[in-house]
Enzyme design. Sequence first.
Site, PDB file in Angstrom:
ATOM      1  CG  ASP A  67      52.153   3.391  35.297  1.00  0.00           C
ATOM      2  OD1 ASP A  67      53.296   3.497  34.837  1.00  0.00           O
ATOM      3  OD2 ASP A  67      51.136   3.601  34.632  1.00  0.00           O
ATOM      4  CG  ASN A 137      41.066   2.675  28.750  1.00  0.00           C
ATOM      5  OD1 ASN A 137      41.989   3.478  28.873  1.00  0.00           O
ATOM      6  ND2 ASN A 137      40.964   1.578  29.482  1.00  0.00           N
ATOM      7  CG  HIS A 139      44.784   4.013  30.752  1.00  0.00           C
ATOM      8  ND1 HIS A 139      44.756   2.673  30.457  1.00  0.00           N
ATOM      9  CD2 HIS A 139      45.957   4.457  30.237  1.00  0.00           C
ATOM     10  CE1 HIS A 139      45.851   2.326  29.820  1.00  0.00           C
ATOM     11  NE2 HIS A 139      46.599   3.390  29.669  1.00  0.00           N
ATOM     12  CD  GLU A 144      42.818   0.715  32.835  1.00  0.00           C
ATOM     13  OE1 GLU A 144      42.544   1.608  32.007  1.00  0.00           O
ATOM     14  OE2 GLU A 144      43.463  -0.290  32.535  1.00  0.00           O
TER      15      GLU A 144
HETATM   16  C1  F6R Z   1      52.654   3.926  31.275  1.00  0.00           C
HETATM   17  C2  F6R Z   1      51.357   4.574  31.500  1.00  0.00           C
HETATM   18  C3  F6R Z   1      50.236   4.402  30.541  1.00  0.00           C
HETATM   19  C4  F6R Z   1      50.621   4.713  29.103  1.00  0.00           C
HETATM   20  C5  F6R Z   1      49.442   4.533  28.177  1.00  0.00           C
HETATM   21  C6  F6R Z   1      49.839   4.712  26.737  1.00  0.00           C
HETATM   22  O1  F6R Z   1      53.571   4.249  32.295  1.00  0.00           O
HETATM   23  O2  F6R Z   1      51.219   5.224  32.490  1.00  0.00           O
HETATM   24  O3  F6R Z   1      49.179   5.243  30.935  1.00  0.00           O
HETATM   25  O4  F6R Z   1      51.106   6.027  29.017  1.00  0.00           O
HETATM   26  O5  F6R Z   1      48.911   3.245  28.339  1.00  0.00           O
HETATM   27  O6  F6R Z   1      50.709   3.682  26.361  1.00  0.00           O
HETATM   28  P1  F6R Z   1      51.348   3.647  24.918  1.00  0.00           P
HETATM   29  O7  F6R Z   1      52.239   4.825  24.799  1.00  0.00           O
HETATM   30  O8  F6R Z   1      52.114   2.351  24.879  1.00  0.00           O
HETATM   31  O9  F6R Z   1      50.214   3.686  23.958  1.00  0.00           O
END
Ligand code: F6R
Length: 224
Positions: A67, A137, A139, A144
């Site tokens: 992303d 959550n 995701h 989401e």
């Molecule tokens: C980032 C992404 C998100 C993160 C997720 C966990 O490229 O795709 O899905 O992997 O939000 O983020 P952290 O590791 O910061 O808790």
Amino acid sequence: MEVIILKNAEKVAATGARLVGELLRVRPAAVLGLATGGTQLALYRQLVERYRINKISFRQVSSFNLDEYLGIAADNPQSYRAYMDREFFDRIDIDKKNTYLPYCEEGQNPILVGPCYEQKIHDAGGIDLQIMGIGANGHIGFNEPSSSLGSRTRVKTLTRQTFKDNSRLFSETEFQPKLAITMGIATIMDARKILLLATGENKAGAVSKMVEGPVSAMCPASVL
Ligand code: F6R
């Protein structure tokens, strides 16, 4: 799905780095799916270390990130491109022209970025190993809760929780985007292998729903 429970975040990163190393040994021109975020930092550190001691090379690797924010320039230090360059790409021997993020150039129609990105992944032969984290959550990428399990790369609005979770990384005066372009759940599931890393107590609920709960769009990671 195989669940590997380890003592601490360093061991999780070391195991992840070992699995990437094993893939690159048999497939030096592998296509990696990559993620940003706090969880991945330890993994990138371990991979950089392995590269430094000549254990692995990324020279022939190409990569596709899950992303990218929509509405901030690639050279903004908050962009995921900047994160990837800083934490990983600038520290290894990967050819940066083979590293891709679903970035919307200025003046480009964001709706068209997704299909183009899908095509690029397809042209590269598909993703061999998708590395990713999980949101509190549930995701994956920026898919989401309530995202379609059949979704493909597209623009998504971040939920309030994700926006709040990520606000720790932005100063009060900095613009924090509410939109992102993310690989879809079906795009992620096309990868030949997926390695999801989760560390920290705040992820326990999401991990439990992913592993033990029903497959549900309310916990996108449950699709795994
Ligand atoms: C980032 C992404 C998100 C993160 C997720 C966990 O490229 O795709 O899905 O992997 O939000 O983020 P952290 O590791 O910061 O808790």
